[in-house]
Design a protein around this motif. Structure first.
Motif, PDB file in Angstrom:
ATOM      1  N   PHE A 196       0.837  -1.201   0.000  1.00 10.38           N
ATOM      2  CA  PHE A 196       0.000   0.000   0.000  1.00 10.38           C
ATOM      3  C   PHE A 196       0.874   1.253   0.000  1.00 10.38           C
ATOM      4  CE2 PHE A 196      -2.678  -3.245   1.987  1.00 10.38           C
ATOM      5  CZ  PHE A 196      -3.931  -3.014   1.439  1.00 10.38           C
ATOM      6  N   SER A 197       2.121   1.140  -0.417  1.00  8.12           N
ATOM      7  CA  SER A 197       3.015   2.297  -0.368  1.00  8.12           C
ATOM      8  C   SER A 197       2.449   3.450  -1.196  1.00  8.12           C
ATOM      9  CB  SER A 197       4.405   1.914  -0.881  1.00  8.12           C
ATOM     10  OG  SER A 197       4.347   1.442  -2.215  1.00  8.12           O
ATOM     11  N   GLY A 198       2.416   4.636  -0.588  1.00  6.98           N
ATOM     12  CA  GLY A 198       1.915   5.810  -1.287  1.00  6.98           C
ATOM     13  C   GLY A 198       0.419   5.823  -1.523  1.00  6.98           C
ATOM     14  N   ALA A 199      -0.296   4.839  -1.007  1.00  8.64           N
ATOM     15  CA  ALA A 199      -1.749   4.777  -1.205  1.00  8.64           C
ATOM     16  C   ALA A 199      -2.465   5.742  -0.260  1.00  8.64           C
ATOM     17  CB  ALA A 199      -2.247   3.354  -0.974  1.00  8.64           C
ATOM     18  N   ASP A 200      -3.695   6.083  -0.593  1.00  9.48           N
ATOM     19  CA  ASP A 200      -4.509   6.967   0.244  1.00  9.48           C
ATOM     20  C   ASP A 200      -5.646   6.159   0.858  1.00  9.48           C
ATOM     21  OD1 ASP A 200      -5.962   8.947   1.474  1.00  9.48           O
ATOM     22  OD2 ASP A 200      -6.091  10.263  -0.282  1.00  9.48           O
ATOM     23  N   LEU A 201      -5.520   5.903   2.165  1.00  5.31           N
ATOM     24  CA  LEU A 201      -6.543   5.144   2.897  1.00  5.31           C
ATOM     25  C   LEU A 201      -7.294   6.035   3.881  1.00  5.31           C
ATOM     26  CD1 LEU A 201      -3.889   3.037   2.487  1.00  5.31           C
ATOM     27  CD2 LEU A 201      -5.524   1.484   3.527  1.00  5.31           C
ATOM     28  N   SER A 202      -7.358   7.316   3.593  1.00  7.90           N
ATOM     29  CA  SER A 202      -8.043   8.245   4.495  1.00  7.90           C
ATOM     30  C   SER A 202      -9.471   7.784   4.787  1.00  7.90           C
ATOM     31  CB  SER A 202      -8.093   9.644   3.868  1.00  7.90           C
ATOM     32  OG  SER A 202      -6.802  10.154   3.669  1.00  7.90           O
ATOM     33  N   ARG A 203      -9.809   7.766   6.049  1.00 10.15           N
ATOM     34  CA  ARG A 203     -11.154   7.412   6.539  1.00 10.15           C
ATOM     35  C   ARG A 203     -11.559   5.977   6.218  1.00 10.15           C
ATOM     36  NH1 ARG A 203     -11.775  12.178   4.040  1.00 10.15           N
ATOM     37  NH2 ARG A 203     -13.093  11.297   2.411  1.00 10.15           N
TER      38      ARG A 203
ATOM     39  N   SER B 127       4.472   2.359   3.578  1.00  9.91           N
ATOM     40  CA  SER B 127       5.397   3.485   3.646  1.00  9.91           C
ATOM     41  C   SER B 127       4.886   4.645   2.795  1.00  9.91           C
ATOM     42  CB  SER B 127       6.783   3.057   3.158  1.00  9.91           C
ATOM     43  OG  SER B 127       6.723   2.566   1.832  1.00  9.91           O
ATOM     44  N   GLY B 128       4.925   5.847   3.398  1.00  9.48           N
ATOM     45  CA  GLY B 128       4.493   7.036   2.673  1.00  9.48           C
ATOM     46  C   GLY B 128       3.008   7.101   2.389  1.00  9.48           C
ATOM     47  N   ALA B 129       2.239   6.206   2.960  1.00  8.14           N
ATOM     48  CA  ALA B 129       0.784   6.186   2.717  1.00  8.14           C
ATOM     49  C   ALA B 129       0.077   7.278   3.519  1.00  8.14           C
ATOM     50  CB  ALA B 129       0.211   4.822   3.076  1.00  8.14           C
ATOM     51  N   THR B 130      -1.098   7.656   3.044  1.00  2.54           N
ATOM     52  CA  THR B 130      -1.934   8.623   3.754  1.00  2.54           C
ATOM     53  C   THR B 130      -3.054   7.862   4.449  1.00  2.54           C
ATOM     54  OG1 THR B 130      -1.486  10.347   2.107  1.00  2.54           O
ATOM     55  CG2 THR B 130      -3.419  10.651   3.521  1.00  2.54           C
TER      56      THR B 130
ATOM     57  N   LEU C 117       5.247   1.465   8.127  1.00  5.78           N
ATOM     58  CA  LEU C 117       4.491   2.714   8.095  1.00  5.78           C
ATOM     59  C   LEU C 117       5.438   3.913   8.118  1.00  5.78           C
ATOM     60  CD1 LEU C 117       1.778   1.557  10.619  1.00  5.78           C
ATOM     61  CD2 LEU C 117       1.209   2.501   8.378  1.00  5.78           C
ATOM     62  N   SER C 118       6.660   3.702   7.677  1.00  5.36           N
ATOM     63  CA  SER C 118       7.635   4.788   7.704  1.00  5.36           C
ATOM     64  C   SER C 118       7.169   5.952   6.823  1.00  5.36           C
ATOM     65  CB  SER C 118       8.998   4.285   7.214  1.00  5.36           C
ATOM     66  OG  SER C 118       8.912   3.770   5.898  1.00  5.36           O
ATOM     67  N   GLY C 119       7.213   7.152   7.402  1.00  3.42           N
ATOM     68  CA  GLY C 119       6.819   8.338   6.657  1.00  3.42           C
ATOM     69  C   GLY C 119       5.343   8.452   6.363  1.00  3.42           C
ATOM     70  N   ALA C 120       4.537   7.590   6.950  1.00  2.00           N
ATOM     71  CA  ALA C 120       3.089   7.625   6.697  1.00  2.00           C
ATOM     72  C   ALA C 120       2.424   8.766   7.465  1.00  2.00           C
ATOM     73  CB  ALA C 120       2.455   6.296   7.093  1.00  2.00           C
TER      74      ALA C 120
ATOM     75  N   GLU D 181       2.781  -4.417  16.889  1.00  2.00           N
ATOM     76  CA  GLU D 181       4.066  -4.955  17.304  1.00  2.00           C
ATOM     77  C   GLU D 181       5.049  -4.947  16.135  1.00  2.00           C
ATOM     78  OE1 GLU D 181       0.977  -6.570  17.374  1.00  2.00           O
ATOM     79  OE2 GLU D 181       1.311  -8.425  18.517  1.00  2.00           O
ATOM     80  N   TYR D 182       6.252  -4.466  16.409  1.00  2.00           N
ATOM     81  CA  TYR D 182       7.349  -4.433  15.440  1.00  2.00           C
ATOM     82  C   TYR D 182       7.029  -3.602  14.188  1.00  2.00           C
ATOM     83  CZ  TYR D 182       8.824  -8.199  18.495  1.00  2.00           C
ATOM     84  OH  TYR D 182       9.156  -8.934  19.605  1.00  2.00           O
ATOM     85  N   ALA D 183       6.054  -2.736  14.277  1.00  2.00           N
ATOM     86  CA  ALA D 183       5.745  -1.868  13.137  1.00  2.00           C
ATOM     87  C   ALA D 183       6.849  -0.822  12.972  1.00  2.00           C
ATOM     88  CB  ALA D 183       4.401  -1.176  13.348  1.00  2.00           C
ATOM     89  N   ASN D 184       7.115  -0.440  11.740  1.00  2.00           N
ATOM     90  CA  ASN D 184       8.103   0.594  11.442  1.00  2.00           C
ATOM     91  C   ASN D 184       7.369   1.920  11.273  1.00  2.00           C
ATOM     92  OD1 ASN D 184      10.058   2.302  10.491  1.00  2.00           O
ATOM     93  ND2 ASN D 184      10.622   1.073   8.713  1.00  2.00           N
TER      94      ASN D 184
END
Length: 261
Positions: free
Chosen positions: A124-131, A144-147, A174-177, A190-193
């Motif tokens: 889901f990198s860079g994907a938009d999952l708002s709401r 990573s980088g997701a919204t 979830l780095s930079g998300a 657990e162990y999430a980035n």
């Protein structure tokens, strides 16, 4: 008691040699027509849904990149390893769908219904999952980088007839998300980035962050009440002085708050 179907699946192990399957993509040209063009149209998918007569729709391994699937009813669909890069799934019903190792990088999933979804190792990198409502299993996924602004992944303790149903983000990148205002109460992280992630005003109450990495994350307004931080890297946090219930963290003495030499 752990979650039941499809969150009984939370505890199920993936079958097959995952490493070998990933190696098959090494050196592949991801910009070729075979990788970027959809095999089917929205009309094709809707026709298959109509013929399915309530049975799970199987679109595993299909190339559906860039497809407009706004509001589509893909409940219980099998989308394992499907290529959905850049697809528009805003408002789509993905409840109880299977998205094992699916590619949804850059996809739009705003307001998507994802209750009971199984999306282990999906991209889901860079994907938009708002709401969106990701109440399901995302173990090992790449976000990573997701919204994920105003994400609704927290457990609803008032409606737990099938056990504790919540977002399972174990070992998720979830780095930079951007998670501003997200609800991840009682979720598994657990162990999430979460390095450099924006956790402004995120509800984390009662969640499990043991072993997670929050280095450089923004935590202003985030609710840490009863959050398990055993082994959690809490380094170079931004806005820590504005975090809520910081003193009520569980296993705070086991958190990593100083960088090792």
């Amino acid at each position: 008691m752990r979650s039941l179907v499809p969150l009984v699946l939370v505890s199920m192990a993936l079958a097959g040699p995952a490493r070998a399957e990933q190696d098959l993509l090494l050196g592949a040209d991801m910009n070729t027509p075979a990788m970027t063009r959809a095999e089917m149209s929205r009309a094709d998918i809707e026709a298959l849904i109509a013929k399915a007569d309530g049975k799970p729709l199987d679109l595993s391994d299909k190339a559906l990149s860039g497809l407009n699937l706004k509001g589509a009813n893909l409940r219980t669909a099998r989308l394992n390893k499907a290529n959905l890069r850049g697809a528009d799934l805003s408002g789509a019903n993905l409840e109880q769908a299977w998205l094992l190792k699916a590619d949804l990088s850059g996809a739009k999933l705003v307001d998507a219904k994802m209750f009971g979804i199984t999306a282990r190792e999906a991209n889901f990198s860079g994907a938009d999952l708002s709401r969106a409502q990701p109440i399901g299993d995302f173990k090992g996924a790449n976000m990573s980088g997701a919204t994920l602004v105003d994400l609704r992944g927290g457990a609803d303790i008032k409606n737990q007839s099938m056990g504790l149903m919540r977002a399972v983000f174990t070992s998720v990148n979830l780095s930079g998300a951007n998670l501003k205002g997200a609800n991840l109460g009682r979720s598994r992280l657990e162990y999430a980035n979460l390095t450099d992630a924006d956790l402004t005003d995120v509800v984390l109450m009662g969640s499990d962050l043991s072993g997670a990495n929050l280095t450089g994350a923004t935590v202003a307004g985030a609710d840490f009440k009863s959050v398990d931080v055993s082994g959690t890297r809490l380094l170079s946090l931004k806005g820590q002085d504005k975090a809520k219930d910081w003193a009520s963290r569980v296993n705070a003495d086991r958190a990593i708050t100083q960088a090792s030499n």
